[in-house]
Design a protein around this motif. Structure first.
Motif, PDB file in Angstrom:
ATOM      1  N   ASP A 105      -9.857  -7.728   3.408  1.00  0.00           N
ATOM      2  CA  ASP A 105      -8.636  -6.989   3.047  1.00  0.00           C
ATOM      3  C   ASP A 105      -9.128  -6.989   1.658  1.00  0.00           C
ATOM      4  O   ASP A 105      -7.591  -7.198   1.576  1.00  0.00           O
ATOM      5  CB  ASP A 105      -8.034  -6.966   3.776  1.00  0.00           C
ATOM      6  N   ASP A 126      -9.451  -6.510  -2.011  1.00  0.00           N
ATOM      7  CA  ASP A 126      -9.144  -4.984  -2.931  1.00  0.00           C
ATOM      8  C   ASP A 126     -11.081  -4.999  -3.568  1.00  0.00           C
ATOM      9  O   ASP A 126     -11.055  -3.554  -3.555  1.00  0.00           O
ATOM     10  CB  ASP A 126      -8.297  -4.939  -4.685  1.00  0.00           C
ATOM     11  N   SER A 137     -19.018  -6.189   9.214  1.00  0.00           N
ATOM     12  CA  SER A 137     -17.769  -5.227   9.116  1.00  0.00           C
ATOM     13  C   SER A 137     -16.265  -5.893   9.275  1.00  0.00           C
ATOM     14  O   SER A 137     -15.432  -6.109   8.490  1.00  0.00           O
ATOM     15  CB  SER A 137     -18.173  -4.210   9.095  1.00  0.00           C
ATOM     16  N   ARG A 138     -16.590  -6.303  10.654  1.00  0.00           N
ATOM     17  CA  ARG A 138     -15.428  -6.325  10.405  1.00  0.00           C
ATOM     18  C   ARG A 138     -14.386  -8.092  10.135  1.00  0.00           C
ATOM     19  O   ARG A 138     -13.600  -7.625   9.563  1.00  0.00           O
ATOM     20  CB  ARG A 138     -14.653  -7.677  12.052  1.00  0.00           C
ATOM     21  N   ALA A 157      -9.387 -16.248   4.237  1.00  0.00           N
ATOM     22  CA  ALA A 157      -8.930 -15.139   4.472  1.00  0.00           C
ATOM     23  C   ALA A 157      -7.667 -14.936   5.993  1.00  0.00           C
ATOM     24  O   ALA A 157      -6.936 -13.119   5.605  1.00  0.00           O
ATOM     25  CB  ALA A 157      -9.899 -14.552   5.832  1.00  0.00           C
ATOM     26  N   ASN A 158      -7.619 -15.596   6.570  1.00  0.00           N
ATOM     27  CA  ASN A 158      -6.748 -15.503   7.196  1.00  0.00           C
ATOM     28  C   ASN A 158      -5.001 -15.955   6.943  1.00  0.00           C
ATOM     29  O   ASN A 158      -4.059 -16.271   7.818  1.00  0.00           O
ATOM     30  CB  ASN A 158      -6.571 -15.788   8.470  1.00  0.00           C
ATOM     31  N   ARG A 198     -13.309  -6.265   7.084  1.00  0.00           N
ATOM     32  CA  ARG A 198     -11.787  -6.086   7.076  1.00  0.00           C
ATOM     33  C   ARG A 198     -11.366  -6.866   7.508  1.00  0.00           C
ATOM     34  O   ARG A 198      -9.865  -6.802   6.815  1.00  0.00           O
ATOM     35  CB  ARG A 198     -12.009  -4.961   8.159  1.00  0.00           C
ATOM     36  N   GLU A 199     -11.131  -7.778   7.711  1.00  0.00           N
ATOM     37  CA  GLU A 199     -10.276  -9.661   8.136  1.00  0.00           C
ATOM     38  C   GLU A 199      -9.605 -10.055   6.570  1.00  0.00           C
ATOM     39  O   GLU A 199      -8.497 -10.327   6.445  1.00  0.00           O
ATOM     40  CB  GLU A 199     -10.628 -10.581   9.073  1.00  0.00           C
TER      41      GLU A 199
END
Length: 71
Positions: free
Chosen positions: A47, A49, A40-41, A4-5, A44-45
């Protein structure tokens, strides 16, 4: 698959789609706290599609979703 990062790879003229699968464990973290906002955070991290969520409902009764999908 990327973490994710991690930064997405750049390709000239290429279109990429990030697809993720995430088991949200009924929005209960390793601290045993129910926290849909934290879940949810994380989404979002990432991100993505497209995302497939597992254990995103109450599992019993009317099976309402745990996350506010419009957010």
């Amino acid at each position: 698959m990327r973490k994710a990062n991690a930064a997405a790879p750049e390709r000239m003229g290429a279109t990429t789609t990030l697809v993720a699968s995430y088991n949200v464990h009924k929005c209960i973290g390793i601290d045993r706290k129910f926290d849909p906002e934290r879940t949810s955070r994380v989404i979002r991290e990432i991100d993505p599609d497209v995302i497939a969520l597992q254990e995103a409902d109450n599992r019993f009764g009317d099976r309402n979703g745990l996350l506010d999908l419009s957010r």
